[in-house]
Design a protein around this motif. Structure first.
Motif, PDB file in Angstrom:
ATOM      1  N   ALA A 294       0.840  -1.205   0.000  1.00 62.90           N
ATOM      2  CA  ALA A 294       0.000   0.000   0.000  1.00 62.90           C
ATOM      3  C   ALA A 294       0.871   1.250   0.000  1.00 62.90           C
ATOM      4  O   ALA A 294       0.628   2.192  -0.763  1.00 62.90           O
ATOM      5  CB  ALA A 294      -0.930  -0.007   1.214  1.00 62.90           C
ATOM      6  N   VAL A 295       1.899   1.261   0.841  1.00 59.82           N
ATOM      7  CA  VAL A 295       2.800   2.414   0.902  1.00 59.82           C
ATOM      8  C   VAL A 295       3.569   2.547  -0.409  1.00 59.82           C
ATOM      9  O   VAL A 295       3.727   3.646  -0.947  1.00 59.82           O
ATOM     10  CB  VAL A 295       3.769   2.305   2.106  1.00 59.82           C
ATOM     11  CG1 VAL A 295       4.833   3.382   2.047  1.00 59.82           C
ATOM     12  CG2 VAL A 295       3.002   2.393   3.413  1.00 59.82           C
ATOM     13  N   GLY A 296       4.034   1.425  -0.950  1.00 59.07           N
ATOM     14  CA  GLY A 296       4.782   1.448  -2.202  1.00 59.07           C
ATOM     15  C   GLY A 296       3.970   2.010  -3.357  1.00 59.07           C
ATOM     16  O   GLY A 296       4.448   2.869  -4.110  1.00 59.07           O
TER      17      GLY A 296
ATOM     18  N   LYS B  55       0.583   2.276  12.029  1.00 59.07           N
ATOM     19  CA  LYS B  55       1.531   3.302  11.590  1.00 59.07           C
ATOM     20  C   LYS B  55       1.738   3.264  10.081  1.00 59.07           C
ATOM     21  O   LYS B  55       1.806   4.299   9.428  1.00 59.07           O
ATOM     22  CB  LYS B  55       2.858   3.124  12.310  1.00 59.07           C
ATOM     23  CG  LYS B  55       2.761   3.427  13.783  1.00 59.07           C
ATOM     24  CD  LYS B  55       4.060   3.160  14.489  1.00 59.07           C
ATOM     25  CE  LYS B  55       3.859   3.371  15.975  1.00 59.07           C
ATOM     26  NZ  LYS B  55       4.749   2.596  16.769  1.00 59.07           N
ATOM     27  N   THR B  56       1.830   2.089   9.522  1.00 58.09           N
ATOM     28  CA  THR B  56       2.040   1.958   8.081  1.00 58.09           C
ATOM     29  C   THR B  56       0.824   2.457   7.309  1.00 58.09           C
ATOM     30  O   THR B  56       0.963   3.128   6.291  1.00 58.09           O
ATOM     31  CB  THR B  56       2.329   0.493   7.714  1.00 58.09           C
ATOM     32  OG1 THR B  56       3.425   0.033   8.507  1.00 58.09           O
ATOM     33  CG2 THR B  56       2.672   0.338   6.258  1.00 58.09           C
ATOM     34  N   LEU B  57      -0.366   2.140   7.800  1.00 59.01           N
ATOM     35  CA  LEU B  57      -1.576   2.574   7.108  1.00 59.01           C
ATOM     36  C   LEU B  57      -1.734   4.086   7.165  1.00 59.01           C
ATOM     37  O   LEU B  57      -2.170   4.704   6.194  1.00 59.01           O
ATOM     38  CB  LEU B  57      -2.804   1.899   7.696  1.00 59.01           C
ATOM     39  CG  LEU B  57      -2.916   0.409   7.404  1.00 59.01           C
ATOM     40  CD1 LEU B  57      -4.171  -0.163   8.030  1.00 59.01           C
ATOM     41  CD2 LEU B  57      -2.911   0.151   5.922  1.00 59.01           C
ATOM     42  N   VAL B  58      -1.385   4.681   8.287  1.00 62.24           N
ATOM     43  CA  VAL B  58      -1.460   6.138   8.382  1.00 62.24           C
ATOM     44  C   VAL B  58      -0.521   6.769   7.354  1.00 62.24           C
ATOM     45  O   VAL B  58      -0.885   7.729   6.666  1.00 62.24           O
ATOM     46  CB  VAL B  58      -1.123   6.619   9.818  1.00 62.24           C
ATOM     47  CG1 VAL B  58      -0.915   8.115   9.865  1.00 62.24           C
ATOM     48  CG2 VAL B  58      -2.228   6.204  10.774  1.00 62.24           C
ATOM     49  N   LEU B  59       0.675   6.228   7.218  1.00 64.96           N
ATOM     50  CA  LEU B  59       1.624   6.720   6.218  1.00 64.96           C
ATOM     51  C   LEU B  59       1.047   6.593   4.814  1.00 64.96           C
ATOM     52  O   LEU B  59       1.116   7.532   4.007  1.00 64.96           O
ATOM     53  CB  LEU B  59       2.949   5.957   6.330  1.00 64.96           C
ATOM     54  CG  LEU B  59       4.027   6.318   5.312  1.00 64.96           C
ATOM     55  CD1 LEU B  59       4.447   7.767   5.484  1.00 64.96           C
ATOM     56  CD2 LEU B  59       5.218   5.391   5.469  1.00 64.96           C
ATOM     57  N   ALA B  60       0.463   5.440   4.493  1.00 67.59           N
ATOM     58  CA  ALA B  60      -0.124   5.233   3.164  1.00 67.59           C
ATOM     59  C   ALA B  60      -1.249   6.230   2.907  1.00 67.59           C
ATOM     60  O   ALA B  60      -1.342   6.805   1.816  1.00 67.59           O
ATOM     61  CB  ALA B  60      -0.635   3.802   3.027  1.00 67.59           C
ATOM     62  N   VAL B  61      -2.089   6.470   3.888  1.00 70.83           N
ATOM     63  CA  VAL B  61      -3.206   7.399   3.719  1.00 70.83           C
ATOM     64  C   VAL B  61      -2.684   8.822   3.510  1.00 70.83           C
ATOM     65  O   VAL B  61      -3.199   9.567   2.662  1.00 70.83           O
ATOM     66  CB  VAL B  61      -4.179   7.311   4.918  1.00 70.83           C
ATOM     67  CG1 VAL B  61      -5.174   8.453   4.908  1.00 70.83           C
ATOM     68  CG2 VAL B  61      -4.895   5.972   4.917  1.00 70.83           C
ATOM     69  N   ILE B  62      -1.662   9.208   4.253  1.00 71.25           N
ATOM     70  CA  ILE B  62      -1.087  10.549   4.085  1.00 71.25           C
ATOM     71  C   ILE B  62      -0.526  10.711   2.672  1.00 71.25           C
ATOM     72  O   ILE B  62      -0.769  11.721   2.005  1.00 71.25           O
ATOM     73  CB  ILE B  62       0.002  10.805   5.148  1.00 71.25           C
ATOM     74  CG1 ILE B  62      -0.637  10.965   6.527  1.00 71.25           C
ATOM     75  CG2 ILE B  62       0.838  12.042   4.794  1.00 71.25           C
ATOM     76  CD1 ILE B  62       0.354  10.981   7.667  1.00 71.25           C
ATOM     77  N   ILE B  63       0.204   9.708   2.210  1.00 76.21           N
ATOM     78  CA  ILE B  63       0.779   9.784   0.867  1.00 76.21           C
ATOM     79  C   ILE B  63      -0.323   9.832  -0.191  1.00 76.21           C
ATOM     80  O   ILE B  63      -0.244  10.603  -1.153  1.00 76.21           O
ATOM     81  CB  ILE B  63       1.735   8.594   0.614  1.00 76.21           C
ATOM     82  CG1 ILE B  63       2.955   8.697   1.536  1.00 76.21           C
ATOM     83  CG2 ILE B  63       2.183   8.554  -0.846  1.00 76.21           C
ATOM     84  CD1 ILE B  63       3.815   7.450   1.564  1.00 76.21           C
ATOM     85  N   LEU B  64      -1.368   9.024  -0.009  1.00 72.97           N
ATOM     86  CA  LEU B  64      -2.485   9.045  -0.960  1.00 72.97           C
ATOM     87  C   LEU B  64      -3.194  10.398  -0.947  1.00 72.97           C
ATOM     88  O   LEU B  64      -3.612  10.889  -1.997  1.00 72.97           O
ATOM     89  CB  LEU B  64      -3.464   7.916  -0.663  1.00 72.97           C
ATOM     90  CG  LEU B  64      -2.969   6.515  -1.020  1.00 72.97           C
ATOM     91  CD1 LEU B  64      -3.889   5.450  -0.432  1.00 72.97           C
ATOM     92  CD2 LEU B  64      -2.852   6.348  -2.521  1.00 72.97           C
TER      93      LEU B  64
END
Length: 153
Positions: free
Chosen positions: A85-87, A126-135
């Protein structure tokens, strides 16, 4: 205070009845002792007690009534899914510099992977929050590009 006790009771629902009742009574006694003489306690008076006790789940884990959530590491499906998701979110953001259409497709894949991670929220937070911010940044960048394109016309 009532909400804290109710949440603690929910966390202890599968624990042995007698031990969980003792812990709840101990917590209630702590509240009574620290709020002695106060008829109608305010949030300002209750919150320090809650903070000193910690979240109900952490209290139940600390007392050994429930197991802590398993940590995810490489090779586990949730770990790989969240990193995907982050990638894809990062790839979507980078591709906004080159192609809006490809960026939308790649970012959409990142969004779908993020949605698939939601049931595993506790372990992947933490990883999902990062992915949402990037999206979100990708969506803003694309909106600026679209808005800018309409201004040029």
């Amino acid at each position: 205070m009532t909400a804290y006790i109710a949440e603690l009771e929910r966390e202890l629902k599968d624990a042995p009845e007698q031990e969980s009742r003792q812990l709840i009574e101990k917590v209630q006694a702590e509240f009574r002792a620290r709020l002695a003489g106060i008829d109608d306690p305010t949030d300002r008076q209750v919150l320090p007690i809650i903070n000193s006790l910690g979240p109900p789940r952490a209290l139940a884990i600390g007392q050994g009534f429930i197991s802590p959530p398993p940590e995810m590491g490489p090779g586990q499906s949730g770990w790989l899914l969240s990193r995907g998701a982050v990638g894809f979110a990062l790839a979507g953001l980078i591709l906004t510099l080159f192609s809006s259409l490809v960026s939308v497709v790649v970012a959409s894949i990142g969004l779908v992977l993020t949605a698939l991670c939601v049931p595993r929220w506790q372990a992947l937070q933490k990883t999902l929050v990062l992915a949402v911010i990037i999206l979100a940044i990708t969506a803003i960048t694309l909106a600026v590009q679209v808005f800018g394109a309409t201004q040029v016309s």
